[in-house]
Design a protein around this motif. Structure first.
Motif, mmCIF file in Angstrom:
data_model
loop_
_atom_site.group_PDB
_atom_site.id
_atom_site.type_symbol
_atom_site.label_atom_id
_atom_site.label_comp_id
_atom_site.label_asym_id
_atom_site.label_seq_id
_atom_site.Cartn_x
_atom_site.Cartn_y
_atom_site.Cartn_z
ATOM 1 N N ILE A 107 9.549 3.355 -2.225
ATOM 2 C CA ILE A 107 8.191 3.886 -2.277
ATOM 3 C C ILE A 107 8.011 4.634 -3.594
ATOM 4 N N PRO A 108 7.091 4.158 -4.456
ATOM 5 C CA PRO A 108 6.878 4.801 -5.752
ATOM 6 C C PRO A 108 6.017 6.060 -5.623
ATOM 7 N N ASP A 109 5.833 6.754 -6.740
ATOM 8 C CA ASP A 109 5.022 7.967 -6.753
ATOM 9 C C ASP A 109 3.534 7.667 -6.576
ATOM 10 N N ASP A 110 3.067 6.539 -7.100
ATOM 11 C CA ASP A 110 1.650 6.185 -7.023
ATOM 12 C C ASP A 110 1.470 4.895 -6.253
ATOM 13 N N LEU A 111 0.481 4.862 -5.382
ATOM 14 C CA LEU A 111 0.177 3.659 -4.624
ATOM 15 C C LEU A 111 -1.319 3.604 -4.335
ATOM 16 N N ARG A 112 -1.757 2.461 -3.880
ATOM 17 C CA ARG A 112 -3.168 2.271 -3.523
ATOM 18 C C ARG A 112 -3.292 2.304 -2.008
ATOM 19 N N SER A 113 -4.444 2.753 -1.515
ATOM 20 C CA SER A 113 -4.628 2.817 -0.067
ATOM 21 C C SER A 113 -5.975 2.250 0.332
ATOM 22 N N GLU A 114 -6.033 1.842 1.590
ATOM 23 C CA GLU A 114 -7.272 1.338 2.164
ATOM 24 C C GLU A 114 -7.302 1.754 3.632
ATOM 25 N N VAL A 115 -8.397 2.320 4.055
ATOM 26 C CA VAL A 115 -8.585 2.694 5.458
ATOM 27 C C VAL A 115 -9.779 1.902 5.964
ATOM 28 N N GLU A 116 -9.597 1.247 7.097
ATOM 29 C CA GLU A 116 -10.646 0.405 7.651
ATOM 30 C C GLU A 116 -10.807 0.712 9.139
ATOM 31 N N VAL A 117 -12.046 0.888 9.566
ATOM 32 C CA VAL A 117 -12.343 1.110 10.975
ATOM 33 C C VAL A 117 -13.349 0.047 11.402
ATOM 34 N N GLU A 118 -13.029 -0.649 12.500
ATOM 35 C CA GLU A 118 -13.939 -1.640 13.073
ATOM 36 C C GLU A 118 -14.175 -1.286 14.534
#
Length: 122
Positions: A47-58
């Motif tokens: 796991i690197p220091d920087d990552l991308r995220s996405e949160v999705e609610v349906e």
């Protein structure tokens, strides 16, 4: 084609779900090489220091679906070597010395065009 895909579907209690999220949060906080226990399985990740995220609610069909997704590259990101502090200070010192005008011996150091401060001293 994906290099690897791990998918796990099972029913959890609210506390078991919280435990999984807590373990994931600890692995993210620690970074580096992390081992994440997911029920009977242990997943090892870098796991690197920087990552991308996405949160999705349906919401639909009588259910709520919450997806939390994190993405990062599989290869470590290389950064350019930084300049040394001493080299930076020398360069900054030369630049600042050239940019500063010589001080006059008049004592005030204020030109006619210099703005005065709006604050008054008692």
């Amino acid at each position: 084609m994906k290099d690897l895909k791990f998918e796990q579907k099972r029913s959890l209690s609210r506390l078991e779900a919280a435990d999984q999220l807590t373990a994931l949060a600890a692995a993210l906080r620690e970074g580096g090489e992390a081992e994440l226990e997911l029920g009977p399985t242990t997943l090892s990740l870098r796991i690197p220091d920087d990552l991308r995220s996405e949160v999705e609610v349906e919401i639909g069909d009588g259910e709520i679906e919450l997806e939390i997704e994190f993405k990062w590259p599989t290869a470590p990101i290389r950064t350019a070597p930084s300049r040394t502090v001493a080299g930076t200070e020398k360069a900054a010192g030369r630049k600042n010395a050239a940019a500063k005008p010589a001080r006059s011996g008049t004592g005030t150091g204020r030109n006619k065009g210099t703005k005065r401060s709006a604050t008054k001293t008692p």
